[in-house]
Write an enzyme that holds these catalytic residues in place. Structure first.
Site, PDB file in Angstrom:
ATOM      1  N   THR A  68      44.155 -14.777  67.935  1.00  0.00           N
ATOM      2  CA  THR A  68      45.397 -15.510  68.396  1.00  0.00           C
ATOM      3  C   THR A  68      45.653 -14.499  69.868  1.00  0.00           C
ATOM      4  OG1 THR A  68      46.172 -15.571  66.205  1.00  0.00           O
ATOM      5  CG2 THR A  68      48.434 -14.832  67.488  1.00  0.00           C
TER       6      THR A  68
ATOM      7  N   GLY B 163      51.155  -3.035  71.359  1.00  0.00           N
ATOM      8  CA  GLY B 163      50.864  -3.953  71.692  1.00  0.00           C
ATOM      9  C   GLY B 163      51.053  -3.891  72.742  1.00  0.00           C
TER      10      GLY B 163
ATOM     11  N   ILE C 280      54.276  -2.817  74.554  1.00  0.00           N
ATOM     12  CA  ILE C 280      54.340  -1.081  75.238  1.00  0.00           C
ATOM     13  C   ILE C 280      53.528  -0.610  75.747  1.00  0.00           C
ATOM     14  CG2 ILE C 280      55.738   0.974  75.077  1.00  0.00           C
ATOM     15  CD1 ILE C 280      57.530  -0.384  72.864  1.00  0.00           C
TER      16      ILE C 280
ATOM     17  N   GLY D 137      55.337 -15.325  60.327  1.00  0.00           N
ATOM     18  CA  GLY D 137      53.794 -15.152  60.655  1.00  0.00           C
ATOM     19  C   GLY D 137      53.547 -13.438  61.480  1.00  0.00           C
TER      20      GLY D 137
ATOM     21  N   GLU E 135      50.489 -10.353  57.800  1.00  0.00           N
ATOM     22  CA  GLU E 135      49.514 -10.522  57.058  1.00  0.00           C
ATOM     23  C   GLU E 135      49.535 -11.825  55.355  1.00  0.00           C
ATOM     24  OE1 GLU E 135      45.924 -10.884  59.043  1.00  0.00           O
ATOM     25  OE2 GLU E 135      48.101 -10.167  61.069  1.00  0.00           O
TER      26      GLU E 135
ATOM     27  N   ASP F 117      49.169   1.354  58.567  1.00  0.00           N
ATOM     28  CA  ASP F 117      48.906   0.824  59.991  1.00  0.00           C
ATOM     29  C   ASP F 117      49.325   1.820  61.202  1.00  0.00           C
ATOM     30  OD1 ASP F 117      48.017  -1.765  62.230  1.00  0.00           O
ATOM     31  OD2 ASP F 117      50.540  -1.079  62.488  1.00  0.00           O
TER      32      ASP F 117
ATOM     33  N   LYS G 133      47.992   4.245  63.732  1.00  0.00           N
ATOM     34  CA  LYS G 133      48.604   4.382  65.481  1.00  0.00           C
ATOM     35  C   LYS G 133      49.170   5.706  65.585  1.00  0.00           C
ATOM     36  CE  LYS G 133      50.029  -0.483  65.714  1.00  0.00           C
ATOM     37  NZ  LYS G 133      50.946  -1.133  64.961  1.00  0.00           N
TER      38      LYS G 133
END
Lengths: 480, 480
Positions: free
Chosen positions: B61, B182, B184, B235, B238, B249, B253
């Site tokens: 993607t 992403g 930002i 979407g 996952e 996750d 980060k």
């Protein structure tokens, strides 16, 4: 242990990351870049750290903040830039003025030549307001080989092309993060972080003074003049607040952002703007009843017809991020065609937020990043603007209209008829019964669907001429 | 007119800023940096524009989004970087897989050597997930002299020290804006724009999947499993959402941001974390009644006792910016000691926002800015952490506690007694009458004043052992 004196001694000690038994060895490794090697005795490796000599012109609120960051927190630039920014000179008009900062001996003077004639000073922060002597000093600094950081947005908005062209000719750079939105790094974000995007919209609350005044009017039920006095008392407004409250300051900032995002060459004075200096409490109350707050919003967005730019008091739907910006904060909503909408909120002015932006630019200069950015962006160059400015009369918006009308039946029909003839379509009407018996006039509030600026203005002019309508019609933009 | 073919032809034409009668003159001015001079016939000055050859590894993607930006919008990089990023190679595992993008002929292959053995390719975006073969490929790319851009946060969180050390040894750079939030640009903002600050607090909604699920549960009255299915359908999640919903996750980060802001070396797996996978609708409703929303909040902030870090479902006061983050958006609130609080809101994932961040990094690499940043920041080097991590038991918070208790008078006294003995002070209590006649248990909700994590946990354990308390006690952090 470092045998430093005063603030510079502190700078050195700090730079050693608090190494208790470090030794300082001053060296000069070439004519232009003196190096001090800091041998950190207690760490395994010696850590050589270069210095960049810097200077300030102007020692007002922001200048004092910058000096504090450089003198008291030299360790930060050491850590984030791998080098120390060494405050070598501060030039002010009046050296005898009392200041609430202790500068190291020999740093303060009123002689600009102590900067321009010192080849070791590389970066200068120009922190005086107004156009002159700021413009002349910036040219002198550039011509003497200095890179210049400034927070003076009026100077850039007025003399940007001349100053940037001269900097390019001389192989120097100009940085100006602090000129727009103080602590919000909107310049770096638009000009670097969104390089892969076409920015399609910028909407911002760019003037903290105006936002403070409007918030006070709304929350404290103050009128404009009370709120302005409060802003002046708290130091959020100048003694002469004209440029802040009439929309000029926001227009200057918008012109800079529009140049970065769209290559626009529109002079700030050509941006249609309305300030908050005629805002009435009544409209804040009607807006609230309708589910909106009034904010001074600066807009630069791409439309099918061209680039739309304006600064206006605007009704913003409650709950939308821009509507919830309180006190003297700034906020910017940017849309990029790849990144989508990004929203920023922070202190748009004030001593330390602005100083933070100035020192970040000085670090970018010292490490060489700014030179690259300045060279690649070609700001205010002779390059043509890529987007035509949309004729302001063709700007489409929803509008809030308020009239004071005689309380008789035909009036609404007349007004609706005029709006209809100008093809301005009504979305909702708010007309209350007279508050007191015997009142002969009542307020009439109309929210329109999207309509061109020119058509609504012409309709308003026609409505204002009706016998049944009193002077003082109000028209404001609405965004959802 | 340029006689280009396919996507590359388009790239060239676009790069000329739509010059109608431009001529392209390919040249090579040195072994490493082929130059194409674009003579813009209709402008006064010839405009030479260099190209930087780039490549992609992985074409999922994000890779497809990156290729689109490079091929369809080459003019942007020309304008913002003064050079064109030329997509020379795309390496994928399976070249025959159908893709929704037309790549220029000869660009696609499954042979990494077409990148590693091509000395003209300077920058490579590594856009595959997981740890292996991503780690091995990144090492191969660095060793073949490429600068590497990646969006793979797990790879950095797990192998950051090894990869960054190797890059430094080889004189190469790694960029990773797309790895956190992403679209930002939080990496650039923290590591460059706030260089003059000591960051004192980072609080963020760093996982869009979790935020989407929680928002659905709150707004659509869905339960966790319904909301998760909806997220997968759209979407946003996952097929295996474990790392997203269990807080891993967000912890990865947070570990990256804490390294940038505090030099923290804490491995993500050591950050105390709770996911949203056991969140009950009941708590969302009680929180709402109390004036809060529940969000998965990642926190890294300096306290007197050290660096506090955790990821938890947290009650955030309605109206505060973090509370109003909806759908799959991300948001970060950063406080710097000079700049004050700055708030960011935007798309934390998705094809084009992530691609926007990747291409911005590639541009920063191509113009040379990233090399400076990488060199000066010394990320994941052997340098020691400057702040001690605060013992998690000593972390101070307000807490929301929910118990299911038997409906008889002494229970509240018992619970309040235990909390009191652990010095956990009660701010408010919410106990309703039984909903249905004959119910023998009722929910009891307690909001505490600020109390240490450890004391509240121990009090909860003791309360859970009471006969009158049913299994399933809930404890969540509260921020105002």
């Amino acid at each position: 242990m470092v045998d430093g004196e005063g603030a510079h001694g502190k700078l050195l000690v700090r730079t050693l990351l608090d190494a208790p038994n470090a030794v300082v060895l001053p060296l000069v490794d070439c004519a232009w870049r003196p190096t001090i090697l800091f041998w950190l005795g207690h760490l395994q490796l010696p850590k050589p750290m270069e210095i960049t000599k810097v200077a300030l012109v102007g020692m007002g609120t922001v200048g004092t903040g910058v000096a504090r960051l450089l003198l008291d927190h030299g360790d930060r630039t050491g850590r984030h830039a791998g080098r120390v920014l060494w405050l070598e000179q501060v030039v002010v008009q009046d050296v005898d003025k009392p200041r609430d900062i202790d500068l190291p001996q020999g740093v303060l003077s009123n002689d600009l030549r102590r900067i321009t004639e010192d080849p070791y000073i590389e970066v200068v922060a120009l922190l005086i307001g107004g156009l002159e002597p700021a413009r002349t000093i910036m040219l002198q600094l550039l011509e003497s080989g200095k890179d210049v950081v400034t927070a003076n947005k009026a100077l850039l908005a007025e003399h940007g092309p001349e100053l940037f062209d001269r900097a390019r000719e001389l192989g120097r750079s100009i940085a100006f993060e602090a000129a727009v939105c103080g602590g919000i790094p909107i310049i770096a974000n638009i000009s670097q972080c969104f390089s892969a995007n076409q920015i399609t919209s910028i909407r911002g609350i760019l003037n903290g003074t105006s936002n403070f005044i409007v918030s006070q009017m709304e929350e404290q039920d103050a009128d404009y003049h009370e709120a302005l006095r409060q802003a002046q008392k708290l130091g959020y407004a100048e003694a002469d607040p004209t440029m802040d409250v009439d929309g000029s300051d926001a227009a200057q900032k918008l012109a800079i952002l529009a140049h970065l995002a769209y290559g626009s060459r529109t002079h700030w004075s050509e941006i249609p703007r309305v300030g908050i200096d005629h805002l009435e409490k009544a409209d804040l109350l009607y807006a609230r009843d309708l589910g909106y707050r009034i904010k001074l919003v600066a807009v630069a967005q791409l439309t099918a017809g061209g680039l739309e730019m304006h600064v206006d008091p605007t009704l913003v739907k409650k709950g939308r991020p821009l509507a919830e910006v309180r006190a003297n904060y700034n906020a910017v909503s940017v849309v990029g065609d790849a990144v989508g909408p990004i929203f920023y909120h922070g202190q748009g002015a004030g001593q330390m937020p602005t100083a933070s932006a100035v020192v970040a630019d000085m670090i970018d200069m010292a490490v060489g990043r700014m030179e690259i950015t300045f060279r690649t962006l070609e700001l205010w160059s002779q390059r043509e603007s890529r987007f035509q400015v949309l004729d302001h009369d063709r700007v489409l918006s929803r509008f809030y209209l308020r009239f004071t009308v005689e309380d008789r039946p035909s009036v609404l029909a007349q007004i609706a008829g005029i709006l209809g003839r100008h093809e301005v379509s009504i979305a909702s009407v708010l007309q209350r019964e007279p508050e007191h018996e015997g009142d002969v006039v009542v307020p009439l509030v109309i929210m329109t669907h999207q309509a061109p600026e020119g058509a609504t203005r012409r309709a308003m002019e026609e409505i204002a001429r009706l016998d049944s309508v009193r002077p003082g019609c109000v028209r404001m933009r609405v965004i959802n």
